[in-house]
Design an enzyme around this catalytic site. Structure first.
Site: not given
Ligand code: ADQ
Length: 491
Positions: A393, A185
Site C-alpha cells: 500500500d 500515491h
Molecule cells: P486507497 O487505496 O483508496 O488510496 P486509503 O489510503 O486507505 O486507500 O484510503 C481509502 C479512503 O477511503 C479512506 O479515507 C477511507 O476512510 C475511505 N473509505 C474506505 N471505505 C469506505 C466506506 N465504506 N465508506 C466511506 N469511506 C470509506 C490510495 C493509495 C493509498 C494512499 C491513498 C492516499 O492506495 O496507499 O494512502 O491513495 O495517498
C-alpha cells in the site's frame, strides 16, 4: 487516491482562469496552484472528503487555483467535448469527459490492468497491450492540450498519481515553462518488476519532465532512483536529484496524512456516537475487530480472513467472544481480478461462518456499502482492534483515521502490515507480515488481550505522528519544495 466518489457542490460562473494567474513566485502572493488528478474535489470537508482532498482544498483556497481532471462521465465527444467548471471563491474545478474507448484503454486498461498491479508488485495480475498504452499516452496528451490554455508560466502545476505519468512531459511539449510537480500515491516497484512493462523506459523518462517527483516512502523513492540509474544510465546527485541525459529531477519523500483534528471531531459527533453505540449494542460484550478497505487485491483481505480463522482455531477462547466487521466497498468491479476477489472473499466468509457460527453469533460480516466520515469515525471508535494488512500500500489512510478516532482513555489497537507506507510513521502498531497467517492470528490474540496501559502507550506515540504529519503539512511541504525548484527547460 482521489476516488472522487463524492459529488461536488454546484458552482457559479464558468470561468477557469483567476485574475491574478500571472503572479510569479517572486511576488508577495504565492503562485496560483493548478492541481491535476483523475478525479476532482470535493473542496469542502463536510464529512465526505478524504484526507487528500482536504489537504489540497486548503492549499487551493489559500493560493487561489484550478483543479483539473476527469468528470467521471463518458460522452461521444470525450476529451474534445465542452469543459464543465464550478467556481468556489478563488478556486475553479474544471473537468472534461472521456469517450468509452478512452475509459476502456486509459482507465480500465493501462492504468488499472497494467500500472496498478505492476506498481503493487503483482506481476502475476498485470496485463499489457499496445492499444491501452497508446490510448493512455493519447489521453495524457489531450488532457495537457486542454489544460494548456487555462494556465500560464507563473502558475505552479501539481499532477497526481498513476493516471498521469506522461502529463508533465506533454505540458512541456505544449510550451509550459513554469514549475511542475508530480506525486505518486501508490508504491513505486523495484526496477526488476517495472521493466516487465513494455514501455517502462518511456514512462520513467516522461517523469523526468517534472521538476519535483514525490513519493510516499523512502523505498519508493529509492526504487525510482534505482530505475533511473540502472536502466537509463542516470546519475544520482547528493541533493536528492537524479540526472538522466542532461535532465535533472528532484525525487523526495512526502508521506500523506489526514486532517486529524477534523477526524477527531467527527469521532465525537452525534452521528459517530449513534454508530458507535449501534455497533457496541450488536456486539454486546464481544470485542469488535474492524477492517475498512476498498475491495482490492492489494489490501490483503483474503489473508486477513484466513488470519481471523486461524485465531479461532488456535485460540478457541475467542469463539463467541470476538467478531470481525469488514467494510469493503466495491471498486473497479468490472475487472476480472476484482470479480475473482469478491467471489473468493464471500466464499471464505461463508465457510468461516458456517464452521464457527453459533445461534447468537456470526464471526464475520462483510459490508460493501459506503459510510459518511462521521459514521466511519464512530465505527473505528467502537472497535477494539483495526486490521490494516495490505500486501502492498502506498500509505493507507485508514490506519491514520483509526488512530485519530480513538478515545485516549480507552484506545484500541492497530494491526499494521509491514508493507503499508504508514508503517514508517506508525511503528508502535502491532506490525505483521500480511502473508503469514499465523503471524496475523498471533497479533490478533495479542491485540485482543493487550492491557490498557500498553494500548495507551502505543496510542500516544501513534497519535503524535498522525496529528503532526497531517494532510495540510503534506501539501505544504510538497509545495514548498516545488516552490524552491527551478523549472526545467522545455523538452
Ligand atoms: P486507497 O487505496 O483508496 O488510496 P486509503 O489510503 O486507505 O486507500 O484510503 C481509502 C479512503 O477511503 C479512506 O479515507 C477511507 O476512510 C475511505 N473509505 C474506505 N471505505 C469506505 C466506506 N465504506 N465508506 C466511506 N469511506 C470509506 C490510495 C493509495 C493509498 C494512499 C491513498 C492516499 O492506495 O496507499 O494512502 O491513495 O495517498
Amino acid at each position: 487516491m482521489l476516488t472522487g466518489e463524492d459529488d461536488n457542490e454546484p458552482g457559479n460562473e464558468p470561468d477557469a482562469k483567476s485574475d491574478d494567474a500571472s503572479s510569479s513566485s517572486g511576488a508577495a502572493q504565492p503562485a496560483r496552484l493548478v492541481v491535476v488528478s483523475n478525479r476532482v474535489g470535493p473542496l469542502k470537508d463536510e464529512g465526505r472528503a478524504g484526507g487528500l482532498a482536504v489537504g489540497l482544498a486548503d492549499a487551493l483556497r489559500r493560493r487561489g487555483g484550478l483543479w483539473f481532471g476527469w468528470s467521471g462521465e463518458t460522452s461521444p465527444e470525450g476529451t474534445s467535448g465542452p469543459e464543465k467548471t464550478e467556481i468556489h471563491g478563488q478556486t475553479a474545478l474544471t473537468t472534461i469527459d472521456l469517450s468509452e474507448e478512452d475509459l476502456e484503454g486509459f482507465y480500465y486498461g493501462y492504468a488499472n490492468r497494467s500500472l496498478w498491479p505492476l506498481l503493487h508488485y503483482r506481476l502475476d495480475l498485470a496485463t499489457f497491450d499496445r492499444q491501452s498504452d497508446r490510448i493512455y499516452r493519447s489521453v495524457n496528451q489531450r488532457f495537457a492540450a486542454r489544460l494548456s490554455p487555462l494556465i500560464d508560466d507563473g502558475d505552479i502545476v501539481w499532477v497526481h498519481d498513476y493516471h498521469f505519468f506522461y502529463l508533465g512531459s506533454e505540458l512541456r511539449q505544449c510550451g509550459f515553462k513554469g514549475r511542475l510537480g508530480f506525486f505518486l500515491h501508490i508504491p513505486f516497484c523495484p526496477p526488476d518488476i517495472l521493466t516487465a512493462l513494455p514501455s517502462s523506459h518511456d514512462l520513467v523518462r516522461a517523469m523526468l519532465a517534472y521538476d519535483l517527483v514525490g513519493f510516499q516512502t523512502e523505498s519508493d523513492r529509492r526504487n525510482f532512483v534505482a530505475f533511473c540509474v540502472q536502466e537509463l544510465d542516470g546519475v544520482e546527485g547528493a541533493d536528492g536529484t537524479v540526472s538522466v541525459a542532461g535532465r535533472s529531477v528532484r525525487a523526495a519523500v512526502f508521506p500523506i496524512g489526514i486532517d486529524a483534528e477534523s477526524f477527531r471531531r467527527f469521532a465525537v459527533s452525534p452521528e459517530a456516537g449513534e454508530h458507535e453505540e449501534m455497533l457496541r449494542n450488536i456486539a454486546r460484550d464481544r470485542l469488535q475487530i474492524v477492517g475498512v478497505d476498498r475491495m482490492d487485491y492489494s489490501k490483503g483481505l483474503v489473508q486477513r480472513l484466513q488470519g481471523f480463522e486461524r485465531l479461532l482455531e488456535d485460540y478457541p477462547e475467542n469463539r463467541g467472544a470476538v467478531q470481525l466487521l469488514q467494510i469493503a466497498p466495491l471498486s473497479r468491479a468490472e475487472l476480472g481480478p476484482y470479480v475473482d476477489l469478491r467471489e473468493e472473499l464471500e466464499g471464505l466468509a461463508g465457510r468461516l461462518n458456517g464452521r464457527f457460527a453459533m445461534l447468537d453469533w456470526t464471526p464475520v460480516q462483510i459490508m460493501t456499502r459506503g459510510f459518511s466520515r462521521r459514521a466511519l469515525a464512530g465505527i473505528y471508535r467502537a472497535a477494539r482492534v483495526c486490521m490494516v494488512t495490505p500486501l502492498r500500500d502506498g500509505m493507507n489512510l485508514v490506519a491514520k483515521e483509526y488512530v485519530a478516532a480513538q478515545d485516549p482513555d480507552d484506545p484500541g489497537v492497530l494491526i499494521l502490515s509491514r508493507f503499508a507506507g504508514a508503517r514508517a510513521e506508525l511503528g508502535d502498531a502491532l506490525i505483521v507480515n500480511p502473508y503469514a497467517i499465523d503471524d496475523i492470528a498471533r497479533a490478533l490474540q495479542r491485540a485482543l488481550t493487550m492491557p490498557l496501559e500498553e494500548r495507551q502507550r502505543r496510542y500516544e506515540s501513534m497519535q503524535a505522528a498522525v496529528f503532526t504529519g497531517t494532510a495540510a503539512r503534506w501539501c505544504d511541504s510538497f509545495l514548498a519544495k516545488l516552490d524552491e525548484s527551478a523549472p526545467q527547460a522545455v523538452v
